[in-house]
Motif scaffolding. Structure first.
Motif, PDB file in Angstrom:
ATOM      1  N   VAL A  47       0.867  -1.176   0.000  1.00 19.22           N
ATOM      2  CA  VAL A  47       0.000   0.000   0.000  1.00 19.22           C
ATOM      3  C   VAL A  47       0.906   1.228   0.000  1.00 19.22           C
ATOM      4  N   ASP A  48       0.748   2.055  -1.032  1.00 23.09           N
ATOM      5  CA  ASP A  48       1.670   3.188  -1.213  1.00 23.09           C
ATOM      6  C   ASP A  48       1.181   4.440  -0.478  1.00 23.09           C
ATOM      7  N   GLU A  49      -0.119   4.532  -0.320  1.00 27.57           N
ATOM      8  CA  GLU A  49      -0.694   5.692   0.381  1.00 27.57           C
ATOM      9  C   GLU A  49      -2.081   5.296   0.878  1.00 27.57           C
ATOM     10  N   TYR A  50      -2.434   5.807   2.036  1.00 25.21           N
ATOM     11  CA  TYR A  50      -3.797   5.569   2.535  1.00 25.21           C
ATOM     12  C   TYR A  50      -4.348   6.835   3.154  1.00 25.21           C
ATOM     13  N   GLY A  51      -5.693   6.854   3.298  1.00 23.41           N
ATOM     14  CA  GLY A  51      -6.290   8.043   3.908  1.00 23.41           C
ATOM     15  C   GLY A  51      -7.726   7.817   4.331  1.00 23.41           C
ATOM     16  N   ARG A  52      -8.107   8.534   5.365  1.00 22.08           N
ATOM     17  CA  ARG A  52      -9.491   8.527   5.871  1.00 22.08           C
ATOM     18  C   ARG A  52     -10.273   9.532   5.044  1.00 22.08           C
ATOM     19  N   GLN A  53     -11.488   9.169   4.661  1.00 21.74           N
ATOM     20  CA  GLN A  53     -12.352  10.093   3.912  1.00 21.74           C
ATOM     21  C   GLN A  53     -13.408  10.647   4.866  1.00 21.74           C
ATOM     22  N   ASN A  54     -13.147  11.834   5.356  1.00 22.62           N
ATOM     23  CA  ASN A  54     -14.061  12.434   6.334  1.00 22.62           C
ATOM     24  C   ASN A  54     -15.178  13.237   5.681  1.00 22.62           C
ATOM     25  N   ASN A  55     -14.953  13.650   4.439  1.00 28.39           N
ATOM     26  CA  ASN A  55     -15.982  14.393   3.729  1.00 28.39           C
ATOM     27  C   ASN A  55     -15.981  13.953   2.265  1.00 28.39           C
ATOM     28  N   PRO A  56     -16.403  12.703   2.035  1.00 33.12           N
ATOM     29  CA  PRO A  56     -16.273  12.135   0.684  1.00 33.12           C
ATOM     30  C   PRO A  56     -17.088  12.877  -0.362  1.00 33.12           C
ATOM     31  N   ALA A  57     -18.169  13.555   0.065  1.00 35.70           N
ATOM     32  CA  ALA A  57     -18.982  14.270  -0.920  1.00 35.70           C
ATOM     33  C   ALA A  57     -18.201  15.452  -1.497  1.00 35.70           C
ATOM     34  N   ALA A  58     -17.355  16.070  -0.671  1.00 35.89           N
ATOM     35  CA  ALA A  58     -16.596  17.237  -1.139  1.00 35.89           C
ATOM     36  C   ALA A  58     -15.454  16.834  -2.072  1.00 35.89           C
ATOM     37  N   ARG A  59     -14.867  15.698  -1.813  1.00 41.17           N
ATOM     38  CA  ARG A  59     -13.748  15.234  -2.642  1.00 41.17           C
ATOM     39  C   ARG A  59     -13.990  13.771  -3.010  1.00 41.17           C
ATOM     40  N   PRO A  60     -14.928  13.515  -3.931  1.00 44.12           N
ATOM     41  CA  PRO A  60     -15.313  12.126  -4.209  1.00 44.12           C
ATOM     42  C   PRO A  60     -14.190  11.309  -4.845  1.00 44.12           C
ATOM     43  N   LEU A  61     -14.134  10.068  -4.418  1.00 43.34           N
ATOM     44  CA  LEU A  61     -13.201   9.091  -4.988  1.00 43.34           C
ATOM     45  C   LEU A  61     -14.023   7.887  -5.429  1.00 43.34           C
ATOM     46  N   ARG A  62     -13.750   7.446  -6.654  1.00 46.20           N
ATOM     47  CA  ARG A  62     -14.591   6.396  -7.226  1.00 46.20           C
ATOM     48  C   ARG A  62     -13.709   5.234  -7.648  1.00 46.20           C
ATOM     49  N   ILE A  63     -14.245   4.012  -7.461  1.00 44.89           N
ATOM     50  CA  ILE A  63     -13.550   2.816  -7.965  1.00 44.89           C
ATOM     51  C   ILE A  63     -14.382   2.259  -9.106  1.00 44.89           C
ATOM     52  N   THR A  64     -13.727   1.968 -10.215  1.00 39.06           N
ATOM     53  CA  THR A  64     -14.441   1.391 -11.354  1.00 39.06           C
ATOM     54  C   THR A  64     -13.937  -0.027 -11.585  1.00 39.06           C
ATOM     55  N   LEU A  65     -14.882  -0.960 -11.565  1.00 42.53           N
ATOM     56  CA  LEU A  65     -14.553  -2.369 -11.778  1.00 42.53           C
ATOM     57  C   LEU A  65     -15.438  -2.859 -12.910  1.00 42.53           C
ATOM     58  N   LYS A  66     -14.824  -3.236 -14.022  1.00 47.44           N
ATOM     59  CA  LYS A  66     -15.553  -3.599 -15.245  1.00 47.44           C
ATOM     60  C   LYS A  66     -16.538  -2.470 -15.577  1.00 47.44           C
ATOM     61  N   ASP A  67     -17.844  -2.802 -15.662  1.00 50.42           N
ATOM     62  CA  ASP A  67     -18.781  -1.739 -16.023  1.00 50.42           C
ATOM     63  C   ASP A  67     -19.518  -1.169 -14.809  1.00 50.42           C
ATOM     64  N   THR A  68     -19.018  -1.442 -13.615  1.00 51.36           N
ATOM     65  CA  THR A  68     -19.656  -0.895 -12.405  1.00 51.36           C
ATOM     66  C   THR A  68     -18.699   0.083 -11.746  1.00 51.36           C
ATOM     67  N   SER A  69     -19.257   1.072 -11.094  1.00 52.11           N
ATOM     68  CA  SER A  69     -18.370   1.914 -10.304  1.00 52.11           C
ATOM     69  C   SER A  69     -19.061   2.297  -9.004  1.00 52.11           C
ATOM     70  N   VAL A  70     -18.257   2.593  -7.995  1.00 59.38           N
ATOM     71  CA  VAL A  70     -18.827   2.877  -6.687  1.00 59.38           C
ATOM     72  C   VAL A  70     -18.000   3.959  -6.001  1.00 59.38           C
ATOM     73  N   LEU A  71     -18.686   4.793  -5.245  1.00 56.48           N
ATOM     74  CA  LEU A  71     -17.985   5.819  -4.468  1.00 56.48           C
ATOM     75  C   LEU A  71     -17.410   5.187  -3.205  1.00 56.48           C
ATOM     76  N   SER A  72     -16.162   5.474  -2.972  1.00 55.84           N
ATOM     77  CA  SER A  72     -15.551   5.052  -1.712  1.00 55.84           C
ATOM     78  C   SER A  72     -15.879   6.137  -0.697  1.00 55.84           C
ATOM     79  N   ASN A  73     -16.324   5.760   0.492  1.00 54.14           N
ATOM     80  CA  ASN A  73     -16.735   6.839   1.395  1.00 54.14           C
ATOM     81  C   ASN A  73     -16.179   6.766   2.818  1.00 54.14           C
TER      82      ASN A  73
END
Ligand SMILES: [Zn+2]
Length: 682
Positions: free
Chosen positions: A520-546
């Motif tokens: 793991v090269d970097e990690y972080g807590r997402q305390n306000n995911p709506a303000a800085r959204p991060l998304r994972i895309t797997l095949k044709d699905t994607s999901v917000l990490s929160n």
């Protein structure tokens, strides 16, 4: 030698016990006679007595009088109802606490607990332990030749309400525990706890106090975890002293405890001392009627992961009430269905709480099978129906174990305790296991919970979600599982803490590096995911990490399954897979929230070859298999509020109706079918 603790361990019970907790001391003689008759009519073969009756059996110190329970046991036996007794130590009498107020527990604010409810005495205190042994020895000696006493429960719900104690005795005993744990070397303890921080270095074990988190600020997590280990050790010792006396008096008795609560290692000596664990089950604490089925199933699976099949000494039979709350009332059919769910998921005996609702005391609204007015109503009729059905089904389930295809890791005391010492505000391992389990449950898979040190053979998919504290000894077993063809999914933050509850020096995932094939090269807590959204895309699905993100750096040969999008993470690996022997290890660099499970698990199911428990089963119908070498018992339980049609049932005998199955089956809400098939056929 008892079989090792495993989710697959069946109990050694020769009888399926069916009955209720019963408190004859609350009722007059005429009512007690009627009770025995009505219990027999309901198909009871056992009741549990004397749980909170120390005052009745030892009204004055050293003056034992068991005549009341002799008569009660005889009255029940006349109707064919046997007795399980309890050591009554959860409610020590007033003469004891008057004479020895020093046995009262002291909470984290250093406030002594008072006489007037229950569980007020410290199970670590040598004086209280001596009294506990005295009443246990006297009961064991008195009842050892009574043919109607068939087993025992130790105490009641140890560590319920709260588990800590900070009394003077706990200070002494904690110091002795640490001395033993660190082989008498205070230097070893200082190093293990990292006492260079905040000038915490000790020069003598007796200088160490039980930790008081937030007083004035955070305690050392290593100190805190050793205190939780101590709590488990001390309560295990307390129970062990009772068990030894009971076994010495009559080795034929079976012994259990009713739990499950915090800071007790149910995969350790606590359970090894018992014949099986007891699991008290009150699904209506979950106020959502749909989730209630899911959470009840998870709780049974979690219990089974500690040590295998279990007894349910207390199953909710009516609304539960304490002063600040009153549960929903189970609708017609719900109590019976909940009992079937228990049996499907590993119960080898079921008892309700309780026979009749008491008219007084702190639990006067913890409703039983019969209401306050002693009128036999629908809940009694339902229990009676179940009693008749269990006469056929009960003996069939003994000796079988629950079949699991997809499992989630849970049931480890230290992993949960470690999380509680440093949570970052993230959900704990048990909550995350419940989320993952819920997804498998909703999607009709044969799901369960299995500890990573347990036998993982045969699991298609095994998920290890966010176990920050991680024992390196488990790696070998996981490697064996994957090498043999299993699919292991490791969640973010796993193996980041050491045995001492400090942070690992190795780059994450530490001891799992080789198996997972990445760092793991970097990690972080997402305390306000709506303000800085991060998304994972797997095949044709994607999901917000929160909750949490990790940027993965795969080793050579590790495949990237999904990447991040958003902020500085865009394009960086988020999920990887590595082939290992005949299987693979998937690493997921986020938390397996409900949304993440829905988006990511379908792909992982395809990778693993996992198939539904019984294809074509409509949503809302739970399918569970209990298996042995000779037979399979297929449980179909309709948890939905509508009829469910199952187009094709397994061919066999439905043990509920005692009729052969033929093709399709319609199950009304709360209905159950239990199909027995012989090995090799369905
Ligand atoms: Zn104490």
């Amino acid at each position: 030698m008892p079989a090792p603790l495993s989710h697959r361990r069946s109990s050694k019970l020769a009888t399926f016990h069916f009955g209720a907790a019963y408190y004859p001391e609350h009722w007059d003689a005429a009512t007690r006679k009627d009770d025995a008759r009505n219990m027999a009519k309901a198909g009871f073969n056992v009741v549990r007595l004397a749980e909170f009756a120390w005052d009745r059996m030892e009204p004055q110190e050293g003056k034992f009088d068991f005549s009341f329970f002799d008569k009660a046991i005889a009255t029940l036996a006349k109707e064919g109802v046997q007795t399980l007794l309890c050591t009554p130590t959860a409610a020590p009498p007033r003469w004891l606490t008057l004479k020895h107020p020093e046995v009262l527990r002291i909470d984290v604010n250093l406030v002594p607990q008072q006489h007037g409810s229950r569980q007020h005495a410290c199970t670590t205190h040598p004086l209280f332990r001596a009294y506990s042994q005295k009443i246990t020895r006297a009961m064991a000696a008195h009842f050892k030749n009574n043919p109607h006493v068939v087993g025992w429960q130790t105490d009641n719900e140890l560590h319920c309400h709260f588990s800590e104690c900070h009394c003077a005795s706990c200070q002494t005993e904690f110091a002795a525990f640490l001395q033993e744990r660190y082989h008498g070397s205070i230097d070893k303890l200082n190093r293990a706890w990292g006492n260079a921080f905040w000038a915490l270095t000790y020069t003598d074990f007796t200088h160490i106090q039980t930790p008081r988190n937030q007083k004035p600020t955070h305690a050392n997590p290593a100190h805190q975890l050793d205190y939780y280990r101590f709590l488990s050790f001390a309560v295990t010792r307390f129970q062990h002293e009772q068990v030894e006396l009971l076994r010495a008096a009559n080795p034929v008795w079976f012994i259990f405890h009713n739990g499950l609560f915090g800071h007790i290692d149910y995969r350790g000596q606590f359970t090894k001392d018992l014949d099986l664990l007891g699991v008290d089950n009150y699904p209506f604490f979950d106020l959502d009627p749909v989730n209630r089925n899911r959470s009840q199933s998870f709780n049974f699976d979690r219990a089974r992961a500690w040590s295998g099949n279990f007894i349910v000494p207390e199953l909710q039979s009516g609304p539960g009430g304490q002063a600040p709350y009153f549960h929903d009332t189970p609708e017609p059919g719900e109590v019976r269905r909940m009992a079937y769910n228990a049996v499907a998921r590993g119960a080898d005996s079921v008892m309700f709480f309780r026979w009749r609702t008491c008219r007084f005391g702190a639990e006067e609204y913890w409703c039983g099978i019969i209401d306050h007015d002693n009128v036999l109503r629908r809940r009694y009729a339902e229990v009676k129906q179940l009693g008749a059905e269990l006469k056929r089904l009960g003996p069939e389930v003994l000796g079988t174990s629950v079949h699991v295809d997809a499992a989630v890791a849970t049931s480890d005391q230290i992993v949960n305790d470690s999380h509680s010492t440093y949570s970052f505000g993230l959900p704990g391992p048990t909550a995350m296991a419940e989320t993952v389990h819920g997804w498998f449950f909703d999607n009709g898979f044969a799901t369960g919970c299995v500890h990573p040190a347990d036998d993982l053979t045969g699991l298609k998919l095994y998920i290890l979600p966010h176990w920050a504290w991680f024992d390196p000894a488990w790696v070998k077993n996981l490697g064996k599982y994957v090498a043999a063809g299993g699919t292991l999914v490791v969640g973010a933050r796993t193996a980041t803490r050491t045995m001492e509850n400090n942070i690992t020096a190795a780059t994450i995932p530490g001891v799992l590096r080789k198996l997972c094939g990445l760092v793991v090269d970097e990690y972080g807590r997402q305390n306000n995911p709506a303000a800085r959204p991060l998304r994972i895309t797997l095949k044709d699905t994607s999901v917000l990490s929160n909750l949490w993100y990790e940027v993965l750096k795969p080793d050579k040969g590790t495949q990237v399954l999904a990447r991040w999008s958003g902020r500085h993470l865009t394009g960086k690996p988020a999920i990887t897979a590595r082939k290992f022997g005949k299987g693979r290890v998937v690493y997921v660099g986020t938390y397996l929230t409900k949304e993440a499970c829905a988006a990511l698990l379908p792909s992982l199911v395809s990778l693993s070859g996992l198939a539904p428990a019984w294809p074509g089963t409509p949503a809302g119908v739970q399918v569970v298999r209990r298996v042995s070498q000779e037979k399979t018992l297929w449980f179909f339980i309709n948890m939905a509020d509508r009829d469910a049609v199952i187009k094709k049932m397994p061919e066999g005998i439905d043990l509920v109706t005692n009729k052969k199955t033929a093709g399709a089956c319609t199950l009304a809400p709360n209905s159950v079918a239990v199909i027995k098939t012989v090995a090799g056929t369905i």
